[in-house]
Write a protein that holds these residues in place. Structure first.
Motif, PDB file in Angstrom:
ATOM      1  N   CYS A   1      26.319  -4.224 -35.991  1.00 57.01           N
ATOM      2  CA  CYS A   1      26.959  -4.010 -37.304  1.00 57.01           C
ATOM      3  C   CYS A   1      28.267  -4.796 -37.391  1.00 57.01           C
ATOM      4  O   CYS A   1      29.033  -4.858 -36.421  1.00 57.01           O
ATOM      5  N   LEU A   2      28.476  -5.382 -38.577  1.00 57.14           N
ATOM      6  CA  LEU A   2      29.735  -6.094 -38.878  1.00 57.14           C
ATOM      7  C   LEU A   2      30.354  -5.438 -40.102  1.00 57.14           C
ATOM      8  O   LEU A   2      29.684  -4.711 -40.830  1.00 57.14           O
ATOM      9  N   CYS A   3      31.636  -5.741 -40.338  1.00 54.10           N
ATOM     10  CA  CYS A   3      32.305  -5.181 -41.524  1.00 54.10           C
ATOM     11  C   CYS A   3      33.023  -6.295 -42.269  1.00 54.10           C
ATOM     12  O   CYS A   3      33.755  -7.077 -41.666  1.00 54.10           O
ATOM     13  N   GLU A   4      32.834  -6.347 -43.589  1.00 51.83           N
ATOM     14  CA  GLU A   4      33.454  -7.370 -44.428  1.00 51.83           C
ATOM     15  C   GLU A   4      34.900  -6.983 -44.738  1.00 51.83           C
ATOM     16  O   GLU A   4      35.154  -5.929 -45.330  1.00 51.83           O
ATOM     17  N   THR A   5      35.870  -7.815 -44.368  1.00 51.11           N
ATOM     18  CA  THR A   5      37.276  -7.432 -44.591  1.00 51.11           C
ATOM     19  C   THR A   5      38.022  -8.451 -45.463  1.00 51.11           C
ATOM     20  O   THR A   5      39.213  -8.280 -45.709  1.00 51.11           O
ATOM     21  N   ARG A   6      37.299  -9.489 -45.956  1.00 55.70           N
ATOM     22  CA  ARG A   6      38.034 -10.504 -46.720  1.00 55.70           C
ATOM     23  C   ARG A   6      37.566 -10.599 -48.160  1.00 55.70           C
ATOM     24  O   ARG A   6      38.356 -10.680 -49.082  1.00 55.70           O
ATOM     25  N   SER A   7      36.250 -10.512 -48.356  1.00 56.06           N
ATOM     26  CA  SER A   7      35.720 -10.740 -49.711  1.00 56.06           C
ATOM     27  C   SER A   7      36.243  -9.680 -50.678  1.00 56.06           C
ATOM     28  O   SER A   7      36.345  -8.504 -50.346  1.00 56.06           O
ATOM     29  N   THR A   8      36.574 -10.105 -51.889  1.00 53.62           N
ATOM     30  CA  THR A   8      36.937  -9.119 -52.924  1.00 53.62           C
ATOM     31  C   THR A   8      35.659  -8.524 -53.510  1.00 53.62           C
ATOM     32  O   THR A   8      35.641  -7.429 -54.020  1.00 53.62           O
ATOM     33  N   LEU A   9      34.563  -9.268 -53.393  1.00 53.18           N
ATOM     34  CA  LEU A   9      33.304  -8.797 -53.990  1.00 53.18           C
ATOM     35  C   LEU A   9      32.746  -7.614 -53.206  1.00 53.18           C
ATOM     36  O   LEU A   9      32.414  -6.593 -53.744  1.00 53.18           O
ATOM     37  N   ASN A  10      32.654  -7.739 -51.865  1.00 55.05           N
ATOM     38  CA  ASN A  10      32.041  -6.635 -51.098  1.00 55.05           C
ATOM     39  C   ASN A  10      32.967  -6.196 -49.971  1.00 55.05           C
ATOM     40  O   ASN A  10      32.547  -6.023 -48.840  1.00 55.05           O
ATOM     41  N   PHE A  11      34.225  -5.989 -50.339  1.00 52.55           N
ATOM     42  CA  PHE A  11      35.257  -5.515 -49.419  1.00 52.55           C
ATOM     43  C   PHE A  11      34.806  -4.207 -48.772  1.00 52.55           C
ATOM     44  O   PHE A  11      34.454  -3.264 -49.454  1.00 52.55           O
ATOM     45  N   GLY A  12      34.758  -4.176 -47.426  1.00 52.60           N
ATOM     46  CA  GLY A  12      34.410  -2.930 -46.749  1.00 52.60           C
ATOM     47  C   GLY A  12      32.920  -2.734 -46.539  1.00 52.60           C
ATOM     48  O   GLY A  12      32.489  -1.724 -45.991  1.00 52.60           O
ATOM     49  N   GLN A  13      32.105  -3.710 -46.964  1.00 56.04           N
ATOM     50  CA  GLN A  13      30.662  -3.549 -46.764  1.00 56.04           C
ATOM     51  C   GLN A  13      30.320  -3.550 -45.274  1.00 56.04           C
ATOM     52  O   GLN A  13      30.889  -4.306 -44.491  1.00 56.04           O
ATOM     53  N   THR A  14      29.410  -2.675 -44.887  1.00 59.59           N
ATOM     54  CA  THR A  14      28.899  -2.700 -43.507  1.00 59.59           C
ATOM     55  C   THR A  14      27.615  -3.509 -43.532  1.00 59.59           C
ATOM     56  O   THR A  14      26.712  -3.226 -44.309  1.00 59.59           O
ATOM     57  N   ILE A  15      27.569  -4.517 -42.683  1.00 62.33           N
ATOM     58  CA  ILE A  15      26.432  -5.441 -42.647  1.00 62.33           C
ATOM     59  C   ILE A  15      25.671  -5.220 -41.351  1.00 62.33           C
ATOM     60  O   ILE A  15      26.232  -5.342 -40.256  1.00 62.33           O
ATOM     61  N   PHE A  16      24.384  -4.867 -41.474  1.00 65.21           N
ATOM     62  CA  PHE A  16      23.568  -4.559 -40.288  1.00 65.21           C
ATOM     63  C   PHE A  16      22.611  -5.717 -40.011  1.00 65.21           C
ATOM     64  O   PHE A  16      21.989  -6.239 -40.930  1.00 65.21           O
ATOM     65  N   ASP A  17      22.544  -6.112 -38.744  1.00 64.23           N
ATOM     66  CA  ASP A  17      21.673  -7.215 -38.357  1.00 64.23           C
ATOM     67  C   ASP A  17      20.250  -6.672 -38.199  1.00 64.23           C
ATOM     68  O   ASP A  17      19.755  -6.474 -37.093  1.00 64.23           O
ATOM     69  N   TRP A  18      19.565  -6.476 -39.345  1.00 64.32           N
ATOM     70  CA  TRP A  18      18.272  -5.801 -39.332  1.00 64.32           C
ATOM     71  C   TRP A  18      17.254  -6.533 -38.472  1.00 64.32           C
ATOM     72  O   TRP A  18      16.423  -5.909 -37.823  1.00 64.32           O
ATOM     73  N   ARG A  19      17.330  -7.901 -38.433  1.00 66.81           N
ATOM     74  CA  ARG A  19      16.256  -8.640 -37.753  1.00 66.81           C
ATOM     75  C   ARG A  19      16.721  -9.287 -36.450  1.00 66.81           C
ATOM     76  O   ARG A  19      16.104 -10.176 -35.921  1.00 66.81           O
ATOM     77  N   GLY A  20      17.936  -8.885 -35.977  1.00 66.61           N
ATOM     78  CA  GLY A  20      18.388  -9.408 -34.685  1.00 66.61           C
ATOM     79  C   GLY A  20      18.776 -10.882 -34.731  1.00 66.61           C
ATOM     80  O   GLY A  20      18.776 -11.579 -33.718  1.00 66.61           O
ATOM     81  N   ARG A  21      19.126 -11.369 -35.912  1.00 67.27           N
ATOM     82  CA  ARG A  21      19.424 -12.797 -36.058  1.00 67.27           C
ATOM     83  C   ARG A  21      20.764 -13.193 -35.417  1.00 67.27           C
ATOM     84  O   ARG A  21      21.002 -14.343 -35.099  1.00 67.27           O
ATOM     85  N   PHE A  22      21.675 -12.210 -35.248  1.00 66.24           N
ATOM     86  CA  PHE A  22      22.998 -12.571 -34.718  1.00 66.24           C
ATOM     87  C   PHE A  22      22.954 -12.694 -33.199  1.00 66.24           C
ATOM     88  O   PHE A  22      23.924 -13.042 -32.562  1.00 66.24           O
ATOM     89  N   ARG A  23      21.798 -12.307 -32.592  1.00 67.80           N
ATOM     90  CA  ARG A  23      21.658 -12.341 -31.135  1.00 67.80           C
ATOM     91  C   ARG A  23      22.808 -11.608 -30.442  1.00 67.80           C
ATOM     92  O   ARG A  23      23.408 -12.091 -29.487  1.00 67.80           O
ATOM     93  N   GLU A  24      23.170 -10.473 -30.969  1.00 70.45           N
ATOM     94  CA  GLU A  24      24.230  -9.653 -30.369  1.00 70.45           C
ATOM     95  C   GLU A  24      23.626  -8.313 -29.971  1.00 70.45           C
ATOM     96  O   GLU A  24      22.712  -7.827 -30.646  1.00 70.45           O
ATOM     97  N   LYS A  25      24.174  -7.702 -28.895  1.00 70.76           N
ATOM     98  CA  LYS A  25      23.724  -6.350 -28.528  1.00 70.76           C
ATOM     99  C   LYS A  25      24.083  -5.369 -29.647  1.00 70.76           C
ATOM    100  O   LYS A  25      25.163  -5.495 -30.247  1.00 70.76           O
ATOM    101  N   PRO A  26      23.218  -4.386 -29.934  1.00 65.34           N
ATOM    102  CA  PRO A  26      23.579  -3.381 -30.946  1.00 65.34           C
ATOM    103  C   PRO A  26      24.903  -2.715 -30.566  1.00 65.34           C
ATOM    104  O   PRO A  26      25.171  -2.478 -29.382  1.00 65.34           O
ATOM    105  N   ASN A  27      25.735  -2.421 -31.577  1.00 66.72           N
ATOM    106  CA  ASN A  27      27.011  -1.728 -31.309  1.00 66.72           C
ATOM    107  C   ASN A  27      27.105  -0.382 -32.033  1.00 66.72           C
ATOM    108  O   ASN A  27      28.106   0.327 -31.908  1.00 66.72           O
TER     109      ASN A  27
END
Ligand code: RIB
Ligand code: CA
Length: 326
Positions: free
Chosen positions: A271-297
């Motif tokens: 999971c990542l969190c958007e902290t800059r965009s005014t459009l989706n400030f605070g959105q939680t972004i989930f790597d549904w398909r494992g594209r970020f190649r990161e361990k789940p957090n």
């Protein structure tokens, strides 16, 4: 079974009140402290609400007060949803001198060291207090068995299009928590909270608590606020705005997942969190398909067993019908 040592970090808030009521009655937790944070309303209200709720639940733990503002930036508060004082306008007396002089970032770390890895944190407001604790004590996650939050939204937000309120109040705080290395980080998000609610029939009892139940004054205020909301908004409009059917309560649903994870569908994601965009400030972004190649957090709740939630909620609230030992 030994009680689970727990710190509750909260911005009461009507649904925070329900979560405290539920966990105190569950008999499963050794609640070590209730830490107030800014959020639904300002800290000047959440700290006194936390004191009132602790006393109403018959708890003996300290109440402390933490951050009054987000680390960097936040969205507008939620008095529209919880009333100007955070508890639907309920009037009550508390002695604010009883609020601990210790701050959450000291209490949490001291308790974490004391419990040697068994302590859990349950955060149901903006994560500012937790982030400050992590900034001062980066080794905190080594001593936390499980970190559970009400926060985030897999799809529809309630603070802007995509932001969920707690996170949108301090997305930088979530960003710090996501990279802190908690062994178990459970996120009960808006979408999963929407699956846990009481039907109107079940809620009849909530609107008619016996005089002996110490929660009656607050629940009578909830009932009044509910009636007013129903006058302003049709059920169809409520659904469109993302409210749960019936009587929901995100923090109450999250307390159920904390106490009974076997009654929820839980899945691990990065999971990542958007902290800059005014459009989706605070959105939680989930790597549904494992594209970020990161361990789940995070371990994300996807759905909650509604019937089990309702039965537990009613059982816990009924347990106060005879009053609390003073
Ligand atoms: O989005 C719901 C969350 O925001 C709940 O914790 C509620 O109390 C508010 O803090
Ligand atoms: Ca809350």
């Amino acid at each position: 079974m030994s009680l689970r040592p727990l710190i509750i970090d909260t911005d009461p808030g009507g649904d925070d009140a329900q979560a405290i009521m539920l966990l105190a009655a569950s008999g499963m937790f050794n609640i070590r402290a209730i830490c107030a944070v800014h959020g639904n309303v300002g800290l000047e209200y959440t700290r006194r609400n936390a004191l009132y709720l602790k006393e109403t639940a018959g708890l003996t733990c300290p109440v402390c007060q933490g951050a009054s503002e987000a680390l960097i930036a936040r969205q507008p508060r939620a008095a529209y949803a919880h009333g100007n004082n955070g508890l639907s306008g309920l009037e009550f007396e508390v002695n604010e001198d009883k609020i601990s002089r210790k701050h959450p970032w000291d209490v949490i770390y001291d308790e974490a060291l004391h419990w040697g890895g068994e302590l859990e944190i349950f955060a149901i407001g903006p994560l500012t207090n937790i982030a400050i604790t992590l900034l001062r004590h980066p080794d905190l996650p080594n001593y936390i068995k499980q970190f559970t939050i009400m926060g985030g939204a897999a799809t529809k937000g309630n603070s802007g299009a995509y932001g969920e309120f707690n996170i949108a109040q301090d997305p930088h705080a979530l960003k710090i928590c996501l990279s802190a290395g908690f062994k178990k980080f459970v996120m009960v998000d808006l979408d999963s909270c929407r699956t846990a609610f009481l039907t109107d029939e079940e809620a009849e009892y909530l609107d008619n608590l016996p005089m002996s139940n110490p929660w009656k004054p607050l629940y009578d205020k909830f009932a009044m606020a509910q009636r007013e909301r129903r006058l302003l908004m049709t059920e169809e409009q409520r659904q469109k705005m993302g409210f749960p059917k019936g009587r929901g309560g995100c923090d109450a649903a999250s307390a159920f997942v904390l106490a009974h994870p076997e009654s929820a569908v839980l899945e691990d994601y990065f999971c990542l969190c958007e902290t800059r965009s005014t459009l989706n400030f605070g959105q939680t972004i989930f790597d549904w398909r494992g594209r970020f190649r990161e361990k789940p957090n995070v371990t994300l709740a996807r759905s909650i067993d509604r019937d089990a939630y309702a039965a537990w909620y009613l059982e816990m609230l009924h347990s106060y019908d005879g009053g609390i030992e003073s």
